[in-house]
Structures are given as C-alpha cells and as structure tokens.
Design a protein around this motif. Structure first.
Motif, PDB file in Angstrom:
ATOM      1  N   UNK A 186       0.682  -1.224  -0.088  1.00 29.44           N
ATOM      2  CA  UNK A 186      -0.032   0.072  -0.041  1.00 29.44           C
ATOM      3  C   UNK A 186       0.683   1.245   0.103  1.00 29.44           C
ATOM      4  N   UNK A 187       2.084   1.224   0.393  1.00 30.17           N
ATOM      5  CA  UNK A 187       2.877   2.404   0.611  1.00 30.17           C
ATOM      6  C   UNK A 187       3.148   3.240  -0.884  1.00 30.17           C
ATOM      7  N   UNK A 188       2.700   4.387  -0.914  1.00 27.10           N
ATOM      8  CA  UNK A 188       3.009   5.150  -2.036  1.00 27.10           C
ATOM      9  C   UNK A 188       2.167   4.681  -3.311  1.00 27.10           C
ATOM     10  N   UNK A 189       0.934   4.206  -3.050  1.00 27.75           N
ATOM     11  CA  UNK A 189       0.313   3.585  -4.169  1.00 27.75           C
ATOM     12  C   UNK A 189      -1.063   4.523  -3.899  1.00 27.75           C
ATOM     13  N   UNK A 190      -1.719   4.437  -5.084  1.00 28.52           N
ATOM     14  CA  UNK A 190      -2.926   5.307  -5.164  1.00 28.52           C
ATOM     15  C   UNK A 190      -4.233   4.380  -4.836  1.00 28.52           C
ATOM     16  N   UNK A 191      -4.332   4.430  -3.462  1.00 30.54           N
ATOM     17  CA  UNK A 191      -5.358   3.380  -3.064  1.00 30.54           C
ATOM     18  C   UNK A 191      -6.953   3.581  -3.440  1.00 30.54           C
ATOM     19  N   UNK A 192      -6.973   4.874  -3.509  1.00 31.61           N
ATOM     20  CA  UNK A 192      -8.456   5.376  -3.731  1.00 31.61           C
ATOM     21  C   UNK A 192      -8.759   5.401  -5.303  1.00 31.61           C
ATOM     22  N   UNK A 193      -7.960   4.693  -6.247  1.00 34.38           N
ATOM     23  CA  UNK A 193      -8.477   4.532  -7.472  1.00 34.38           C
ATOM     24  C   UNK A 193      -7.909   3.185  -7.954  1.00 34.38           C
ATOM     25  N   UNK A 194      -9.063   2.184  -7.943  1.00 35.08           N
ATOM     26  CA  UNK A 194      -8.913   0.871  -8.082  1.00 35.08           C
ATOM     27  C   UNK A 194      -8.025   0.590  -9.471  1.00 35.08           C
ATOM     28  N   UNK A 195      -8.544   1.281 -10.605  1.00 34.53           N
ATOM     29  CA  UNK A 195      -7.710   0.826 -11.517  1.00 34.53           C
ATOM     30  C   UNK A 195      -6.139   1.054 -11.639  1.00 34.53           C
ATOM     31  N   UNK A 196      -5.895   2.366 -11.234  1.00 34.18           N
ATOM     32  CA  UNK A 196      -4.409   2.707 -11.277  1.00 34.18           C
ATOM     33  C   UNK A 196      -3.859   1.930  -9.867  1.00 34.18           C
ATOM     34  N   UNK A 197      -4.236   1.639  -8.833  1.00 35.66           N
ATOM     35  CA  UNK A 197      -3.839   1.089  -7.834  1.00 35.66           C
ATOM     36  C   UNK A 197      -3.411  -0.452  -8.462  1.00 35.66           C
ATOM     37  N   UNK A 198      -4.194  -0.991  -9.087  1.00 30.39           N
ATOM     38  CA  UNK A 198      -4.159  -2.525  -9.572  1.00 30.39           C
ATOM     39  C   UNK A 198      -2.878  -2.471 -10.473  1.00 30.39           C
ATOM     40  N   UNK A 199      -2.695  -1.413 -11.359  1.00 28.70           N
ATOM     41  CA  UNK A 199      -1.487  -1.332 -12.159  1.00 28.70           C
ATOM     42  C   UNK A 199      -0.246  -1.070 -11.596  1.00 28.70           C
ATOM     43  N   UNK A 200      -0.182  -0.243 -10.450  1.00 30.04           N
ATOM     44  CA  UNK A 200       0.875   0.211  -9.702  1.00 30.04           C
ATOM     45  C   UNK A 200       1.367  -0.997  -8.782  1.00 30.04           C
ATOM     46  N   UNK A 201       0.283  -1.624  -8.147  1.00 24.64           N
ATOM     47  CA  UNK A 201       0.521  -2.956  -7.462  1.00 24.64           C
ATOM     48  C   UNK A 201       1.249  -3.983  -8.182  1.00 24.64           C
ATOM     49  N   UNK A 202       0.548  -4.194  -9.312  1.00 28.66           N
ATOM     50  CA  UNK A 202       1.290  -5.034 -10.291  1.00 28.66           C
ATOM     51  C   UNK A 202       2.596  -4.987 -10.765  1.00 28.66           C
ATOM     52  N   UNK A 203       2.988  -3.667 -10.962  1.00 26.14           N
ATOM     53  CA  UNK A 203       4.297  -3.154 -11.356  1.00 26.14           C
ATOM     54  C   UNK A 203       5.192  -3.572 -10.157  1.00 26.14           C
TER      55      UNK A 203
END
Length: 428
Positions: free
Chosen positions: A164-181
């Motif tokens: 969760x750190x420094x990820x955009x947790x309030x935007x599901x599509x963006x969070x999924x892509x950031x976490x996948x990366x």
C-alpha cells in the motif's frame, strides 16, 4: 487481481479464527458458515516455510489449501489428498508448482510458483459447541513456521508498506496497475510458458519490470480500459468450455479450471470477484444456479432435492445478499446442510439416525424473505432471503464430492417460484 485482502498482516503464521461466520462477517465474500478458517500470508523471500498438520480426526473434513499470489489453488493437504500428518516443506519454484511426495523428514514438499502466497485452512464444524472444541483441540495443531534465513531471493519482504505504501489506493484501476508493477517481476505466472507473453503485455500496458513502476501510456484512458477488462471477465459466463451444465438450471466451472486457472486469466479474474479463494474440484464443487439470469429479489422459491447428494465430506446450501455477504435474520440461519434438522414432508429427519446415506427420497427447502413469517411446517427447511426485496444469490457446496455429482448420475435440485408459505409437498 492480487490475493492479499486477508485480515492478518503477520506473514508465515496461521491466524486462527475462533468464531463461525455470521451476517457481520465481511472479511471475504461468500464465506462458509460451517467451517472455521485459519488464514496466513506466505512470504518465501527470506526463507522456506514449514507447514505442520496434525493427525486428522476421523469423520471430520479438513482442507488446507495453498494459493499463489494470484489466487491459484496449486496444492492441498487434508482429508481428500495428502492426508498424512506431519511436516510439509514450502519452497519457491517458478515453474511446475504443486505437491510432491515425501522427502526426508517431510511428508511432502509444496512448491509455490510465486514468492508470495496465502493459505486458508478450512475445518468442518457442526455447531457452536463443536466450534469451541475445534478451537481448543484441533486448530492449535495446524502451524506455519519460517526456517532460519538463507541467502534471500531478490524479492523484497512482504509487508503492508509494500502493498500500500505510496500507491493510489483510492483509484482501483490505477492501484491495480501500480501494485502489479511492484510485484510482477518477483512473482511470475504459474505457467512457465506464459512468462514471455505476460511480460510483453505488462510492459506494453505501461509496467516497467525493471523499475517496478507504472506509467499510463499516452492516449490510454485507464478507466475505459478497466471497464473493457471487466466486460471481458464477465463475458466468460457465456463463453464455451468454461461452465458445464449440471441440469435443472445449475452449472459449475469445468473441473479443469476450478480453483487452479493456469492460463485462463479471464476465469481467474472472474473467480477473484465472484468466489474468492476457490478450491480445486477434487476438494469442493460450487454449483451455481442460472448464471445468466436474475432471480426476482421479492419472490419466494422452493427447491426440490431428489435424494441426498453423495459426498465424502459435507454439503450445504448457503444464502447471500447481492454483495456476497450473509443475510441477517432472526434465526441467525445462513445455510441448510447435511448436519442440521432438514426434514422430509412427513416430518422425519433427512439425516436422522437410521436414514440411509444413499436415500433417493425427495426433500424440500423454502427460500423466503425474512419479512414474511414462515409457517411451522416449513421452519426446519426455511432459508431466509433478504428483507425488503433485497437481491440475493445462493450456492451449493459439496466438500469431498463424488463423481456422481459431475457425471450426470445425480439429479440437481429443481427450483420453482411459489407463493409465500406454499403447501408442503406430500412425501414421494
């Protein structure tokens, strides 16, 4: 969709839940109400892990499943498979995952295809008193423990900050892509032959496998891409070869795809949303009713069962609201099953002493809203649906299923729309 939505953040340690799921339980969707869970996040970045399973109590069903980062149920130990008590070694192997035979001091080796994974032990219980016994006498025998550290893998340790750190947790599509990366480079696909193609697709989508970052490509509307992916995911409902008809409006994901999805990433995504942490077909079947149609939320239904389902473990039919959570009701009754007080039309217990295990006699369930008082003759066989015409869905679960439930020998229940408190059918 990554797996880590469990309640405990301590890795490589089983967290035992000590109460049965009820209407306030929202840890996972579609929870069982007749098993106690023990959950764990598994991190192999710094060491191998040992799973210790005690001797299994005769007559009680257990399944201890292991999942990779992406929710594939690649190995199970317990009643149906790998039932030998003792220690099992969990190791990272980025291809050919699964359970292998005994090796040295270990009863088997569990090869996990991703560095991070999870486990969700399920132990059958009959009632609150039995649950107390399981908590005191059975759960403590199941343990996970990390071995002393060795030369670590290149992956960082699994922490809440990593997820969760420094990820955009309030935007599901963006969070999924950031976490996948952040995770993909360390956690390859289960199927080794897919690594090159999946890597290419991820990099084309804006993921840097080297820097573990995501940048939205020029001209891409991420919200539209997310909507298109969801449409593709839900399109599997009518896709050929995914669901098998079981008759009378019931269907089941084909056994080859149940729980372990291999290269079917669309099916994996669908199950992550609809039936989180599904098991392989050898452990459990999850027949669903009318996948492509909608039941009327304010309608009463009657289910006619054509004899007892043949299982090696236990079975249940559980009611959920439209969001996949248990339905509040005055009886705190969330399922009907083979360990309760189901009765035949003549009042005899379906699962009473002396009742044949293979009885083909019909019995019935009433699916009726909590807004309507149920008549006395239906009370034992009443499964409450939501108040105020709320949406609902229900699932059959067969633990330790026999071949009769898939080969056409068993006739699945017939569902009929009826008036509130219809006359009880006569004995067949």
């Amino acid at each position: 969709m990554p797996l880590f939505q469990l309640s405990s953040w301590t890795t490589n340690t089983l967290a035992h839940e000590t109460t049965l799921a009820n209407a306030s339980y929202h840890t996972i969707v579609l929870p069982n109400v007749d098993t106690l869970y023990s959950e764990a996040l598994i991190d192999l970045s710094r060491s191998d892990v040992v799973a210790t399973m005690p001797s299994l109590e005769a007559g009680r069903f257990y399944v201890w499943p292991f999942y990779d980062l992406y929710g594939n149920n690649f190995c199970n130990i317990g009643t149906e498979t790998n039932s030998t008590a003792g220690k099992y070694l969990i190791k990272f192997r980025p291809s050919n995952p699964g359970c292998t035979a005994a090796s040295g001091e270990y009863k088997g080796i569990i090869y996990m295809p991703t560095v991070y994974g999870a486990s969700l032990l399920r132990i059958e219980v009959s009632n609150t008193s039995d649950a107390n016994y399981v908590v005191a006498s059975i759960q403590p025998g199941f343990r996970l423990s990390a071995l002393p550290s060795y030369s670590p893998l290149s992956a960082p340790p699994l922490t809440q900050a990593l997820l969760n750190g420094n990820l955009t947790t309030n935007n599901s599509p963006l969070y999924i892509m950031q976490l996948t990366a952040r995770l993909a480079a360390y956690n390859p696909p289960e199927v080794a032959a897919d690594v090159a193609s999946v890597t290419f697709m991820l990099e084309t989508a804006g993921i840097s496998m080297t820097h573990h970052t995501y940048t939205t490509p020029s001209g891409v509307d991420l919200s539209q891409a997310f909507a298109a992916a969801q449409a593709l995911m839900f399109g599997i409902i009518t896709a050929p070869g995914v669901f098998e008809s079981l008759g009378n409006g019931w269907a089941e994901i084909t056994p080859a795809l149940c729980g372990d999805f291999h290269s079917r990433y669309d099916v994996r995504a669908f199950i992550a949303v609809q039936a989180y942490l599904q098991l392989q077909a050898s452990q459990a079947l999850y027949p669903t009713f009318e996948l492509s149609e909608t039941l009327f939320a304010n309608q009463t239904y009657m289910l006619q069962f054509f004899g007892k389902p043949q299982i090696n473990g236990f079975w249940s039919l559980t009611m959920y609201d439209g969001d996949g959570f248990l339905v509040p009701n005055s009886l705190n009754r969330y399922s009907l099953n083979n360990r309760g007080n189901l009765t035949y039309p003549d009042g005899q217990l379906v699962y009473g002493d002396g009742s044949p295990a293979d009885s083909a006699e019909d019995f019935y369930m009433l699916l009726q809203s909590t807004d309507s008082a149920v008549s006395p003759e239906w009370e034992s066989n009443w499964l409450p649906t939501p108040a105020a015409g709320g949406a609902f869905r229900f699932y059959l679960r067969f633990y330790g299923p026999t071949d009769t439930l898939l080969d056409g020998e068993y006739t699945y229940p017939n569902l009929t729309a009826v008036a509130v408190n219809p006359p009880l059918p006569s004995s067949s």
